[in-house]
Scaffold this motif. Sequence first.
Motif, PDB file in Angstrom:
ATOM      1  N   ARG A  35       0.838  -1.212   0.000  1.00 18.90           N
ATOM      2  CA  ARG A  35       0.000   0.000   0.000  1.00 18.90           C
ATOM      3  C   ARG A  35       0.865   1.252   0.000  1.00 18.90           C
ATOM      4  O   ARG A  35       0.563   2.233  -0.693  1.00 18.90           O
ATOM      5  CB  ARG A  35      -0.922   0.011   1.213  1.00 18.90           C
ATOM      6  N   ILE A  36       1.918   1.236   0.782  1.00 15.95           N
ATOM      7  CA  ILE A  36       2.808   2.396   0.856  1.00 15.95           C
ATOM      8  C   ILE A  36       3.477   2.643  -0.491  1.00 15.95           C
ATOM      9  O   ILE A  36       3.501   3.770  -0.996  1.00 15.95           O
ATOM     10  CB  ILE A  36       3.862   2.179   1.952  1.00 15.95           C
ATOM     11  N   VAL A  37       3.985   1.585  -1.091  1.00 21.77           N
ATOM     12  CA  VAL A  37       4.649   1.712  -2.389  1.00 21.77           C
ATOM     13  C   VAL A  37       3.649   2.159  -3.456  1.00 21.77           C
ATOM     14  O   VAL A  37       3.958   3.016  -4.288  1.00 21.77           O
ATOM     15  CB  VAL A  37       5.319   0.388  -2.779  1.00 21.77           C
ATOM     16  N   GLY A  38       2.455   1.597  -3.439  1.00 17.56           N
ATOM     17  CA  GLY A  38       1.433   1.989  -4.414  1.00 17.56           C
ATOM     18  C   GLY A  38       1.080   3.458  -4.310  1.00 17.56           C
ATOM     19  O   GLY A  38       0.930   4.153  -5.332  1.00 17.56           O
ATOM     20  N   ALA A  39       0.938   3.962  -3.075  1.00 12.29           N
ATOM     21  CA  ALA A  39       0.624   5.379  -2.883  1.00 12.29           C
ATOM     22  C   ALA A  39       1.764   6.265  -3.363  1.00 12.29           C
ATOM     23  O   ALA A  39       1.542   7.331  -3.955  1.00 12.29           O
ATOM     24  CB  ALA A  39       0.326   5.643  -1.408  1.00 12.29           C
ATOM     25  N   ALA A  40       2.990   5.826  -3.129  1.00  8.74           N
ATOM     26  CA  ALA A  40       4.149   6.598  -3.570  1.00  8.74           C
ATOM     27  C   ALA A  40       4.226   6.660  -5.091  1.00  8.74           C
ATOM     28  O   ALA A  40       4.548   7.700  -5.674  1.00  8.74           O
ATOM     29  CB  ALA A  40       5.429   5.992  -2.995  1.00  8.74           C
ATOM     30  N   ILE A  41       3.929   5.555  -5.749  1.00  4.77           N
ATOM     31  CA  ILE A  41       3.944   5.521  -7.211  1.00  4.77           C
ATOM     32  C   ILE A  41       2.862   6.447  -7.776  1.00  4.77           C
ATOM     33  O   ILE A  41       3.105   7.180  -8.752  1.00  4.77           O
ATOM     34  CB  ILE A  41       3.755   4.079  -7.714  1.00  4.77           C
ATOM     35  N   VAL A  52       7.737  13.045  -3.919  1.00  5.96           N
ATOM     36  CA  VAL A  52       7.644  11.876  -3.040  1.00  5.96           C
ATOM     37  C   VAL A  52       8.481  12.088  -1.782  1.00  5.96           C
ATOM     38  O   VAL A  52       9.681  12.316  -1.853  1.00  5.96           O
ATOM     39  CB  VAL A  52       8.103  10.597  -3.764  1.00  5.96           C
ATOM     40  N   SER A  53       7.829  12.022  -0.664  1.00 13.46           N
ATOM     41  CA  SER A  53       8.488  12.045   0.636  1.00 13.46           C
ATOM     42  C   SER A  53       7.686  11.152   1.571  1.00 13.46           C
ATOM     43  O   SER A  53       6.523  10.833   1.293  1.00 13.46           O
ATOM     44  CB  SER A  53       8.555  13.468   1.198  1.00 13.46           C
ATOM     45  N   SER A  67       4.329   6.029  11.317  1.00 13.71           N
ATOM     46  CA  SER A  67       3.779   4.686  11.118  1.00 13.71           C
ATOM     47  C   SER A  67       4.358   4.009   9.879  1.00 13.71           C
ATOM     48  O   SER A  67       4.426   2.782   9.804  1.00 13.71           O
ATOM     49  CB  SER A  67       2.250   4.734  11.022  1.00 13.71           C
ATOM     50  N   LEU A  68       4.797   4.811   8.903  1.00 17.23           N
ATOM     51  CA  LEU A  68       5.382   4.226   7.697  1.00 17.23           C
ATOM     52  C   LEU A  68       6.705   3.531   7.998  1.00 17.23           C
ATOM     53  O   LEU A  68       7.056   2.540   7.342  1.00 17.23           O
ATOM     54  CB  LEU A  68       5.619   5.299   6.627  1.00 17.23           C
ATOM     55  N   TYR A  69       7.429   4.059   8.964  1.00 15.17           N
ATOM     56  CA  TYR A  69       8.761   3.528   9.239  1.00 15.17           C
ATOM     57  C   TYR A  69       8.736   2.124   9.839  1.00 15.17           C
ATOM     58  O   TYR A  69       9.780   1.474   9.925  1.00 15.17           O
ATOM     59  CB  TYR A  69       9.518   4.487  10.156  1.00 15.17           C
ATOM     60  N   ARG A  70       7.580   1.642  10.229  1.00  9.41           N
ATOM     61  CA  ARG A  70       7.477   0.248  10.667  1.00  9.41           C
ATOM     62  C   ARG A  70       7.569  -0.690   9.471  1.00  9.41           C
ATOM     63  O   ARG A  70       7.859  -1.875   9.623  1.00  9.41           O
ATOM     64  CB  ARG A  70       6.153   0.008  11.395  1.00  9.41           C
ATOM     65  N   TYR A  71       7.313  -0.158   8.281  1.00 10.23           N
ATOM     66  CA  TYR A  71       7.277  -0.973   7.068  1.00 10.23           C
ATOM     67  C   TYR A  71       8.402  -0.637   6.101  1.00 10.23           C
ATOM     68  O   TYR A  71       8.944  -1.515   5.434  1.00 10.23           O
ATOM     69  CB  TYR A  71       5.923  -0.780   6.360  1.00 10.23           C
ATOM     70  N   VAL A  72       8.732   0.657   5.995  1.00 15.24           N
ATOM     71  CA  VAL A  72       9.779   1.138   5.087  1.00 15.24           C
ATOM     72  C   VAL A  72      10.706   2.036   5.892  1.00 15.24           C
ATOM     73  O   VAL A  72      10.260   3.025   6.470  1.00 15.24           O
ATOM     74  CB  VAL A  72       9.170   1.916   3.907  1.00 15.24           C
ATOM     75  N   THR A  73      11.980   1.705   5.927  1.00 12.87           N
ATOM     76  CA  THR A  73      12.883   2.382   6.852  1.00 12.87           C
ATOM     77  C   THR A  73      13.317   3.773   6.416  1.00 12.87           C
ATOM     78  O   THR A  73      13.768   4.569   7.239  1.00 12.87           O
ATOM     79  CB  THR A  73      14.155   1.537   7.073  1.00 12.87           C
ATOM     80  N   SER A  74      13.223   4.086   5.132  1.00  9.86           N
ATOM     81  CA  SER A  74      13.703   5.383   4.643  1.00  9.86           C
ATOM     82  C   SER A  74      13.137   5.664   3.264  1.00  9.86           C
ATOM     83  O   SER A  74      12.581   4.778   2.595  1.00  9.86           O
ATOM     84  CB  SER A  74      15.237   5.383   4.568  1.00  9.86           C
ATOM     85  N   LYS A  75      13.313   6.892   2.819  1.00 14.02           N
ATOM     86  CA  LYS A  75      12.899   7.247   1.464  1.00 14.02           C
ATOM     87  C   LYS A  75      13.728   6.472   0.440  1.00 14.02           C
ATOM     88  O   LYS A  75      13.210   6.074  -0.612  1.00 14.02           O
ATOM     89  CB  LYS A  75      13.061   8.750   1.231  1.00 14.02           C
ATOM     90  N   GLU A  76      15.007   6.252   0.726  1.00 16.18           N
ATOM     91  CA  GLU A  76      15.856   5.507  -0.198  1.00 16.18           C
ATOM     92  C   GLU A  76      15.311   4.096  -0.410  1.00 16.18           C
ATOM     93  O   GLU A  76      15.280   3.589  -1.536  1.00 16.18           O
ATOM     94  CB  GLU A  76      17.286   5.440   0.344  1.00 16.18           C
ATOM     95  N   GLU A  77      14.890   3.454   0.664  1.00 22.35           N
ATOM     96  CA  GLU A  77      14.293   2.128   0.533  1.00 22.35           C
ATOM     97  C   GLU A  77      12.999   2.200  -0.270  1.00 22.35           C
ATOM     98  O   GLU A  77      12.737   1.353  -1.124  1.00 22.35           O
ATOM     99  CB  GLU A  77      14.002   1.520   1.908  1.00 22.35           C
TER     100      GLU A  77
END
Length: 254
Positions: A35-41, A52-53, A67-77
């Motif tokens: 979901r996080i990746v889809g929203a970013a795309i 994108v941030s 709450s995002l950092y529980r799933y994705v550690t950084s913007k680079e990831e």
Amino acid sequence: MAKDSGDGLPPGVETAWGLRERPGKGPRPGLSVARIVGAAIELAAAEGIAAVSMARVAAALGVSTMSLYRYVTSKEELLVLMEDTASGPPPQGPSPEEEGWRAALAHWARSHREVLHRNLWMLRIPVSSPPITPNSVAWMERGLACLRGTGLDEGEKVQVILLVSGFVRNEATLAADIEAAARASGRSTAETMASYTRLLGRLTDPERFPAVTALLASGVMDQPEGPDDDFAFGLERLLDGVEVLVRARNAPGR
């Protein structure tokens, strides 16, 4: 799946391969890496990669940034996962054994171009490593497989793939830049190119720029081919060169 994660893999690569477990403490119901990746795309497609941030993606999902950092550690990831997801797996395409390596590789190149043109924001992310995520490795695998039976050695196959993919990326980047410039000027791409041709005619003269003058006089700049025609021409000439190499590797007595 990769065998282990003991080689110091970046978090985005580990996540893409399913090698890093999400922390289990207090995950937000309904939130996931997908979901996080889809929203970013979606955000990148609408506003460009610069928009994108972690904060903007969190706002789009209606959650806190933390709450995002529980799933994705950084913007680079996140960028790594966005690229891999948007690329998707390569289409199977023609078999090199049945239709020849050239048809197979041309299909691979056109498919790569389609991905980039659908996701122009990908072109604004610097290339930071060779293919290492699942889908990028799958694209490399498919490209190399197109060259089965050519007689090229493995190093030459890699060089051919790099050459073709570089051409595809350069063409897509140029098309994106021209389109962006046209939008910024409020004119269509055709109008922008027509204005360029007129300006070039005003600035050049036959004595100093005889070749450019001949080009303008021919009229081809007044009716330029479309980007698909330009791409097809360039790809065919590139494959012509590869074919010379393939024939040389299969010449009698070699």
